[in-house]
Design a protein around this motif. Sequence first.
Motif, PDB file in Angstrom:
ATOM      1  N   PHE A  44      33.072  38.710  40.538  1.00 37.10           N
ATOM      2  CA  PHE A  44      33.916  37.813  39.742  1.00 37.10           C
ATOM      3  C   PHE A  44      33.405  37.730  38.304  1.00 37.10           C
ATOM      4  O   PHE A  44      34.186  37.796  37.339  1.00 37.10           O
ATOM      5  N   PHE A  45      32.092  37.563  38.155  1.00 38.36           N
ATOM      6  CA  PHE A  45      31.515  37.346  36.827  1.00 38.36           C
ATOM      7  C   PHE A  45      31.694  38.573  35.931  1.00 38.36           C
ATOM      8  O   PHE A  45      32.179  38.464  34.787  1.00 38.36           O
ATOM      9  N   VAL A  46      31.322  39.742  36.431  1.00 40.19           N
ATOM     10  CA  VAL A  46      31.446  40.959  35.614  1.00 40.19           C
ATOM     11  C   VAL A  46      32.916  41.278  35.347  1.00 40.19           C
ATOM     12  O   VAL A  46      33.284  41.693  34.241  1.00 40.19           O
ATOM     13  N   GLY A  47      33.776  41.054  36.336  1.00 40.77           N
ATOM     14  CA  GLY A  47      35.200  41.266  36.124  1.00 40.77           C
ATOM     15  C   GLY A  47      35.751  40.371  35.030  1.00 40.77           C
ATOM     16  O   GLY A  47      36.588  40.797  34.221  1.00 40.77           O
ATOM     17  N   ALA A  48      35.291  39.113  34.992  1.00 39.68           N
ATOM     18  CA  ALA A  48      35.734  38.194  33.941  1.00 39.68           C
ATOM     19  C   ALA A  48      35.325  38.701  32.564  1.00 39.68           C
ATOM     20  O   ALA A  48      36.104  38.619  31.597  1.00 39.68           O
ATOM     21  N   ILE A  49      34.114  39.243  32.451  1.00 45.46           N
ATOM     22  CA  ILE A  49      33.657  39.789  31.172  1.00 45.46           C
ATOM     23  C   ILE A  49      34.526  40.969  30.756  1.00 45.46           C
ATOM     24  O   ILE A  49      34.960  41.083  29.595  1.00 45.46           O
ATOM     25  N   MET A  50      34.831  41.868  31.711  1.00 46.90           N
ATOM     26  CA  MET A  50      35.595  43.076  31.399  1.00 46.90           C
ATOM     27  C   MET A  50      37.032  42.755  30.980  1.00 46.90           C
ATOM     28  O   MET A  50      37.554  43.337  30.029  1.00 46.90           O
ATOM     29  N   VAL A  51      37.688  41.820  31.675  1.00 41.21           N
ATOM     30  CA  VAL A  51      39.060  41.514  31.310  1.00 41.21           C
ATOM     31  C   VAL A  51      39.109  40.751  29.983  1.00 41.21           C
ATOM     32  O   VAL A  51      40.084  40.865  29.215  1.00 41.21           O
ATOM     33  N   THR A  52      38.044  40.012  29.667  1.00 48.08           N
ATOM     34  CA  THR A  52      37.972  39.344  28.369  1.00 48.08           C
ATOM     35  C   THR A  52      37.814  40.367  27.243  1.00 48.08           C
ATOM     36  O   THR A  52      38.449  40.258  26.183  1.00 48.08           O
ATOM     37  N   VAL A  53      36.986  41.380  27.473  1.00 45.38           N
ATOM     38  CA  VAL A  53      36.862  42.475  26.497  1.00 45.38           C
ATOM     39  C   VAL A  53      38.195  43.180  26.337  1.00 45.38           C
ATOM     40  O   VAL A  53      38.617  43.524  25.208  1.00 45.38           O
ATOM     41  N   PHE A  54      38.898  43.425  27.445  1.00 49.01           N
ATOM     42  CA  PHE A  54      40.207  44.075  27.401  1.00 49.01           C
ATOM     43  C   PHE A  54      41.188  43.247  26.580  1.00 49.01           C
ATOM     44  O   PHE A  54      41.986  43.785  25.805  1.00 49.01           O
ATOM     45  N   ALA A  55      41.125  41.918  26.726  1.00 52.31           N
ATOM     46  CA  ALA A  55      41.995  41.047  25.939  1.00 52.31           C
ATOM     47  C   ALA A  55      41.681  41.148  24.460  1.00 52.31           C
ATOM     48  O   ALA A  55      42.582  41.206  23.613  1.00 52.31           O
ATOM     49  N   ALA A  56      40.399  41.192  24.129  1.00 44.50           N
ATOM     50  CA  ALA A  56      39.981  41.209  22.729  1.00 44.50           C
ATOM     51  C   ALA A  56      40.354  42.507  22.021  1.00 44.50           C
ATOM     52  O   ALA A  56      40.491  42.525  20.794  1.00 44.50           O
ATOM     53  N   MET A  57      40.516  43.591  22.783  1.00 46.84           N
ATOM     54  CA  MET A  57      40.784  44.894  22.150  1.00 46.84           C
ATOM     55  C   MET A  57      42.252  45.297  22.220  1.00 46.84           C
ATOM     56  O   MET A  57      42.581  46.472  22.054  1.00 46.84           O
ATOM     57  N   GLN A  58      43.150  44.333  22.410  1.00 44.75           N
ATOM     58  CA  GLN A  58      44.565  44.668  22.525  1.00 44.75           C
ATOM     59  C   GLN A  58      45.103  45.419  21.308  1.00 44.75           C
ATOM     60  O   GLN A  58      45.912  46.335  21.438  1.00 44.75           O
ATOM     61  N   HIS A  59      44.632  45.057  20.135  1.00 43.97           N
ATOM     62  CA  HIS A  59      45.141  45.720  18.933  1.00 43.97           C
ATOM     63  C   HIS A  59      44.583  47.131  18.782  1.00 43.97           C
ATOM     64  O   HIS A  59      45.148  47.957  18.054  1.00 43.97           O
ATOM     65  N   GLN A  60      43.478  47.432  19.450  1.00 45.79           N
ATOM     66  CA  GLN A  60      42.870  48.749  19.344  1.00 45.79           C
ATOM     67  C   GLN A  60      43.349  49.727  20.421  1.00 45.79           C
ATOM     68  O   GLN A  60      43.106  50.930  20.320  1.00 45.79           O
ATOM     69  N   ILE A  61      44.044  49.211  21.441  1.00 48.53           N
ATOM     70  CA  ILE A  61      44.409  50.069  22.571  1.00 48.53           C
ATOM     71  C   ILE A  61      45.356  51.183  22.148  1.00 48.53           C
ATOM     72  O   ILE A  61      45.274  52.314  22.636  1.00 48.53           O
TER      73      ILE A  61
END
Length: 452
Positions: free
Chosen positions: A322-339
């Motif tokens: 749960f914890f690592v997944g939360a970090i990864m999806v937060t990073v994914f959210a932060a990089m939406q403009h770079q995708i």
Amino acid sequence: MAATEFAAIDEQRFRAFHWRATLTTGLGVFCDGYDLSSIGLVLTLVLASFGHTAVISAASGALTAAALVGSAVGALLFGVLGQKGRKRFYGYDVLILGVAAIAQAFAPNLPWLIGIRFALGIGVGADYVLSPTIMAEHANRADRGRALGLGFGTMWPIGAVTAALVLLVLKALGVSPDLQWRIVLAGGAIPAFSVLYFRRRMPETARYLAKLAGDAVEAGAVMTQIAGRQTAAPARDDRSFWTVFAAHARPILSAALLWMIYDLVVYFSVLFGPSVIAKSVGLSPAGFTLLLELVFLIPTSVLFSVFLIDRIGRKALQGWGFFVGAIMVTVFAAMQHQIATAPVLGFAVFGLFNLASTGPGIVSGAGILGVELAPTRIRSVAQSITVAAGRIGAATSGYGFPWLISHIGQAGAYYVIGLLGLLGALCTWLLVPETGRISLEAINREESPAPA
């Protein structure tokens, strides 16, 4: 109560019987993975076929959530029925899955398809109650996590991969889009009907026969079949249902909460990943699903099931997942403009979110906590409560993810998923005990613990 009443089962090595039981129960979960993921694969085709152009809409939310709502109903129904016999109703789950899968191919409009998928969900919910309960009650103490992890956590993504492969083959053959989605959805009938015969031949569990049915002769026969030597069965549990439930309500409800959080976290990916997220990283729905499952989910599921769940324990695997997944999806959210300029990197980060989420998927998503944290006397009802909670979470994700996107955007929706993942980690570490490598009776204080 004697510490050795089910020792013949608990201390038995993982035999051919356990492998057959794992395969027989797991094929139902293969159907669940196929049926629940296939709607995400063909979502745009279905909507277009019935004149809907928007993927993020009330219509798509109702369609993706219909089977999940149905599965909550099916879980509660078969949880009660399971108290009258595990095997007695085993097989009806896949029969419902098979009939409903075929019916989808003939849906004349969207409301009909939504109704059919609700009925299909009843079979899914039934399977989520009966299969983990039967497998847990047959399993030995040391390998119970492996059996449940392989049978449920691993077979689900294999079912999803199969649905994606069917869609790719149909596209390659030039089948029309309207026929593509109908054939893909109907394809779930093949594995459902193929396993029906074997499920009906599964023996009733010794724990049910001894503790609920009070049939010591038949219970002893099943224990002898599993252990390979003559074994006597323990006595019936004559405590009232509500007395036992009241004593174990807290861990059961904690398990239900954790499954709800897990499904809230992951089902946006299952239902909308092949359409919304795949488009953002430049992949087709089938290509997205295949890459995600083959690169991240299936290898991780096998690794966690075979090597980790019975070694490091349920709490560590789920909490850190749960914890690592939360970090990864937060990073994914932060990089939406770079995708848009780095789609491969975006897919890799999203894949790591799914990889980490396999931890809670193997534990809560495979129904392990529900069957382990309840005594035999109330186990199928307890499991039905945890399944229903998970399905409510999944249905909420199906309805809520489009709503979140329309109100706070994709990045905002992913941040919400991240917060839910952190909540899942916290609840795992605080609310449930470790259950790995402990007999079911010892977990639920029905006898003294066997040595680890």
